[in-house]
Design an enzyme around this catalytic site. Structure first.
Site, PDB file in Angstrom:
ATOM      1  N   ASP A  90     -14.822  -5.050 -10.216  1.00 13.05           N
ATOM      2  CA  ASP A  90     -14.688  -4.327 -11.470  1.00 13.05           C
ATOM      3  C   ASP A  90     -15.328  -5.173 -12.561  1.00 13.05           C
ATOM      4  OD1 ASP A  90     -14.069  -2.366 -13.257  1.00 13.05           O
ATOM      5  OD2 ASP A  90     -12.111  -3.209 -13.716  1.00 13.05           O
ATOM      6  N   GLY A  93     -14.460  -4.100 -17.859  1.00 16.08           N
ATOM      7  CA  GLY A  93     -14.221  -3.004 -18.793  1.00 16.08           C
ATOM      8  C   GLY A  93     -12.740  -2.699 -18.982  1.00 16.08           C
ATOM      9  N   ASP A 272      -8.478   2.894  -6.349  1.00 17.30           N
ATOM     10  CA  ASP A 272      -7.914   1.549  -6.302  1.00 17.30           C
ATOM     11  C   ASP A 272      -6.718   1.582  -7.227  1.00 17.30           C
ATOM     12  OD1 ASP A 272      -9.509   1.339  -8.943  1.00 17.30           O
ATOM     13  OD2 ASP A 272      -8.284  -0.455  -8.895  1.00 17.30           O
ATOM     14  N   CYS A 310       7.054   4.193   9.920  1.00 18.46           N
ATOM     15  CA  CYS A 310       5.956   3.298   9.565  1.00 18.46           C
ATOM     16  C   CYS A 310       5.649   2.343  10.709  1.00 18.46           C
ATOM     17  CB  CYS A 310       6.312   2.504   8.303  1.00 18.46           C
ATOM     18  SG  CYS A 310       5.026   1.331   7.813  1.00 18.46           S
ATOM     19  N   CYS A 312       3.805  -0.438  10.376  1.00 30.04           N
ATOM     20  CA  CYS A 312       3.286  -1.699   9.841  1.00 30.04           C
ATOM     21  C   CYS A 312       4.008  -2.884  10.458  1.00 30.04           C
ATOM     22  CB  CYS A 312       3.390  -1.717   8.314  1.00 30.04           C
ATOM     23  SG  CYS A 312       4.965  -2.302   7.677  1.00 30.04           S
ATOM     24  N   CYS A 315       7.639  -3.299   9.171  1.00 29.32           N
ATOM     25  CA  CYS A 315       8.622  -2.334   9.680  1.00 29.32           C
ATOM     26  C   CYS A 315       8.904  -2.506  11.163  1.00 29.32           C
ATOM     27  CB  CYS A 315       8.168  -0.909   9.386  1.00 29.32           C
ATOM     28  SG  CYS A 315       8.369  -0.500   7.634  1.00 29.32           S
ATOM     29  N   HIS A 341       3.595  -4.238   3.443  1.00 27.44           N
ATOM     30  CA  HIS A 341       4.055  -2.891   3.789  1.00 27.44           C
ATOM     31  C   HIS A 341       3.377  -1.842   2.903  1.00 27.44           C
ATOM     32  CE1 HIS A 341       6.579   0.586   4.636  1.00 27.44           C
ATOM     33  NE2 HIS A 341       6.572   0.763   3.324  1.00 27.44           N
TER      34      HIS A 341
END
Length: 377
Positions: A90, A93, A272, A310, A312, A315, A341
């Site tokens: 980025d 800005g 994002d 989930c 992940c 989890c 997570h």
RNA sequence: GGGGGAAUUCCAGAGCGGUCAAAUGGGGCAGACUGUAAAUCUGUUGUCACUGACUUCGGUGGUUCGAAUCCACCUUCCCCCA
């Protein structure tokens, strides 16, 4: 570069190739690592673990510390932070907005007082391009002004006209830098940013102007900065028809899971947001059933994972009870697990959106989850 | 054995006659967070029939129009000297 694979309504399924790390499948959520690190103790190898496709870092912050010259000297941002996938930087800005008390805007650019040590910094379109060139990111963002809401029409008009002039300068400088022999960022792409606050005519006019500059992609900036969600959606609705169809569209800084679904439905490809990492650090965990505030007393003896549905790494192994304990005891592991997570969830969210698009049932997906994800568990 | 000091709402700790249900921290409970100046910020934290009432400042009894604040005794704890 960008290939549209499928369209359902206005929602788009695509592929985007970058100089580093190959192809990005869109819609995509970019995982935010402002200072070349994801806050909460998450590193580049963790990003692989949570299925991150593309990482985002910040021009302003890395210019201040450690310095873009230093990063260039160390071999560029990818090597520096140990991430071999695509990186979008980025432009600074957003800091024109978020560090408003510490800056002055002029035609040539923005004068900042460093929030780190107070020293004076000048950043204009050329400086931002130079810094992003030194960082060696795959996608550079144009230097813009993210205008606060509410803004007056007069201010928003003058500001987006200036942002347009800045984009012309960005484009020129970006081309010059890209053509330099021995550049670290060969193949770096440039995305322009649409502004115009909440005024549809300004938004459309600005979009039409920047579309002429033939950037590699186009972002909608200056949203989710205080205006109601419905206003944000109607701005996207107004601008989207004026965005080049064959270029990727990026809605900057957005958003909640349902914001993302709704924006995909309106033709956006890239996202994002700080939300999965920041809210994670603050104990707010995203699930397919809604949000869990792991700090709540009701989870003290809850042996279930954050979410049963989930997959992940967090989890798979840890209970709500344990997570809550880690937060209460102020163990930094709490932050790390929560952010892992949440990032996994956001990456899975866009993966499921892509899957729904591939299979042609995105609208059903949207109906099922837009509301549900805003629940509290 | 002699002398001195202290006991405050979950904890630490202010308060030293009315403006005290009692500062400030911590802890507890809840909320906010959208291109990260954020492991941050905000609210709340005696009880209830909650724009008011009631019960609280180790215990008991006093002084006073009025006491967490003054007095007496009791209980417990700490320090110093033997």
């Amino acid at each position: 570069m960008f290939k549209l694979l499928k369209i359902e309504g206005r929602a788009r399924r695509g592929q985007f190739s970058c100089a580093h790390g190959g192809v990005v499948q869109t819609p995509v959520f970019m995982n935010v690592g402002t200072q070349a690190a994801i806050k909460g103790g998450v590193s580049a190898f963790d990003l692989r673990e949570v299925n991150c496709q593309i990482e985002l870092s910040n021009t302003y912050h890395l210019h201040l510390r450690p310095g873009d010259g230093l990063i260039r000297q160390m071999g560029g941002l990818h090597k520096f932070m140990g991430w071999d996938g695509p990186i979008l930087t980025d432009s600074g800005g957003f800091q024109v907005f978020s560090l408003a008390p510490l800056r002055r805007i002029k035609e040539e650019g923005v004068y900042f007082s460093s929030h780190v040590d107070g020293r004076k910094i000048f950043m204009g379109p050329e400086e931002s391009m130079q810094i992003q060139s030194n960082l060696g990111s795959d996608i550079a963002m144009a230097f813009d002004e993210c205008v606060e809401n509410p803004a007056t029409y007069e201010y928003a008009k003058a500001s987006c006209e200036r942002t347009l002039r800045w984009l012309e300068r960005c484009k020129r400088e970006h081309e010059r830098l890209n053509a330099l022999p021995g550049t670290i960022n060969s193949g770096q792409l440039l995305f322009g940013i649409n502004q115009g606050a909440t005024f549809e005519d300004l938004r459309i006019w600005h979009m039409e102007q920047i579309a002429k500059l033939d950037c590699d992609g186009y972002a909608i900036g200056g949203l989710a900065v205080g205006e109601p969600t419905q206003v944000m959606y109607s701005i996207i609705d107004a601008v989207e028809p004026h965005m080049p169809r064959e270029k990727p569209r990026y809605l900057m800084g957005v958003g909640t899971p349902s914001n993302i679904i709704e924006a995909v439905a309106r033709g956006v490809d890239f996202f994002d947001c700080v939300m999965p990492s920041r809210n994670g650090r603050h104990g707010k965990l995203f699930t397919w059933e809604g949000t869990v505030n792991i700090l709540n007393a009701k989870y003290a003896t809850d042996g279930r994972p954050i979410s049963e549905s989930c997959g992940c790494p967090v989890c798979k192994r840890f209970s709500r009870s344990y997570l809550r304990h880690l937060f209460k005891a102020e163990e930094t592991l709490a932050l790390r697990l929560a952010v892992l997570h949440n990032l996994y969830f956001y990456n899975e969210l866009t993966a499921k959106i892509r899957e729904a698009l591939d299979e042609g049932h995105f609208q059903e997906f949207r109906v099922e989850y837009s509301e549900k994800l805003a629940n509290r568990v």
